[in-house]
Scaffold this active site. Structure first.
Site, PDB file in Angstrom:
ATOM      1  N   HIS A 117      42.574  38.609  38.497  1.00  0.00           N
ATOM      2  CA  HIS A 117      42.348  40.060  38.537  1.00  0.00           C
ATOM      3  C   HIS A 117      43.232  40.744  39.578  1.00  0.00           C
ATOM      4  O   HIS A 117      43.213  41.967  39.680  1.00  0.00           O
ATOM      5  CB  HIS A 117      40.882  40.376  38.850  1.00  0.00           C
ATOM      6  CG  HIS A 117      39.919  39.837  37.833  1.00  0.00           C
ATOM      7  ND1 HIS A 117      40.085  40.033  36.481  1.00  0.00           N
ATOM      8  CD2 HIS A 117      38.789  39.090  37.968  1.00  0.00           C
ATOM      9  CE1 HIS A 117      39.080  39.435  35.829  1.00  0.00           C
ATOM     10  NE2 HIS A 117      38.295  38.855  36.708  1.00  0.00           N
TER      11      HIS A 117
HETATM   12 ZN   LIG Z   1      35.787  35.091  35.280  1.00  0.00          ZN
END
Ligand SMILES: [Zn+2]
Length: 313
Positions: A117
């Site tokens: 992320h």
């Molecule tokens: Zn994850």
């Protein structure tokens, strides 16, 4: 087989924080107990120059010096500390080492990593730096691998990787994830497969087969970095899918088989896993490591690599 760990670099977290720090030491203890043949190492920290393959110098500098704003720390999900920076650098270092090991031995493992992320200029969702992107680009810079595929089977979309690599045709991003899950604003990977909530083994494995066929048709990797998230498991708090232990083992088997049939080295990272019962999360990761080890000792993966060293990116 070589595996790299950074669980000695503890990330200080407030009581009740939902990041499962303990899973990493549990996982290493499992390896020591059950697969003592695995060659365990502490990786060096990733350098600024290595991190700059994926991140802006400004972001690296602000992380290092503790200049992230409160908002940035909230988005990251961790309070800043010097120990956080050290751990994040070691975790990237472990994926770099696992990638080099894969290119030498056929398979290499990071007992952490998979922090997909993280964007070029910001952290997000417990991910400070994007280890897979750094490692992919470093293997290219070192002329060890020309084309790298990120096979991201964490249940959350690999949004940071997709964004960083959006204009980079030399690294293929495949993300198979739960549609209704974080991140709620998805990025565009080279191949996204989004599954509905509650999908079980059969739906998942059929989607995986399709995704690997598409990968085959569109890209020819000289290295795979596999983000083997444990969070598609039915016991996960955040995952929204319903895969069984057997389904996840079959998932891993299909990825390793795909790589073995094409003689592509594979570096494995653990990525997410937030089980109600943390031992179950570890058991999913342990399956992956056990399979990686089994493949590393088979003749098929031993002879994988020599050809890859000659390639130019
Ligand atoms: Zn994850």
């Amino acid at each position: 087989m070589r595996a790299f760990f950074c669980d000695e670099f503890i990330l200080p977290l407030p009581a009740g924080h939902r990041f499962p720090m303990r899973k990493y030491s549990l996982l290493r203890a499992w390896v020591v107990e059950n697969l003592p043949e695995i060659d365990l190492h502490v990786p060096p920290p990733a350098s600024d120059g290595q991190l700059a393959l994926a991140h802006t110098p400004d972001y690296i500098d602000r992380v290092t010096r503790g200049l992230l704003t409160d908002k940035e720390q909230r988005e990251l999900g961790f309070p800043w500390s010097l120990a956080m920076v050290e751990r994040a650098r070691r975790s990237v270092g472990a994926t770099i080492c696992a990638a080099r090991a894969a290119l030498e031995d056929g398979v290499g493992v990071n007992l952490a990593g998979g922090t997909h992320h993280a964007y070029a200029d910001k952290g997000s969702g417990f991910c400070v730096f994007n280890d897979a992107v750094v490692a992919a680009r470093l293997m290219q810079a070192e002329r060890r691998a020309a084309r790298v595929a990120l096979v991201d089977l964490d249940v959350h979309q690999g949004n940071g990787s997709a964004a960083i690599l959006a204009d980079d045709p030399s690294v293929f991003t495949l993300s198979l994830h739960a549609a209704g899950n974080f991140p709620f604003r998805k990025e565009k990977s080279d191949l996204d497969v989004a599954l509905p909530d509650g999908s079980g083994d059969a739906i998942y494995l059929a989607a995986l087969d399709g995704a690997l066929e598409t990968l085959e048709a569109r890209f020819s990797p000289s290295l795979i970095i596999y983000l083997a998230g444990a969070d598609p498991h039915e016991g996960d708090r955040l995952g929204r899918l319903k895969l069984s232990f057997a389904g996840l083992l079959e998932r891993d088997r299909r990825v390793f088989d795909w790589a073995a049939r094409r003689a592509v080295p594979i570096a494995v990272t653990m990525a997410g896993g937030y089980g109600h019962v943390i031992e179950e999360t570890c058991a999913v990761h342990a399956q992956t490591i056990g399979l990686a080890y089994a493949r590393s000792t088979s003749n098929a993966s031993r002879s994988l690599c020599a050809a890859e060293f000659d390639e130019s990116p």
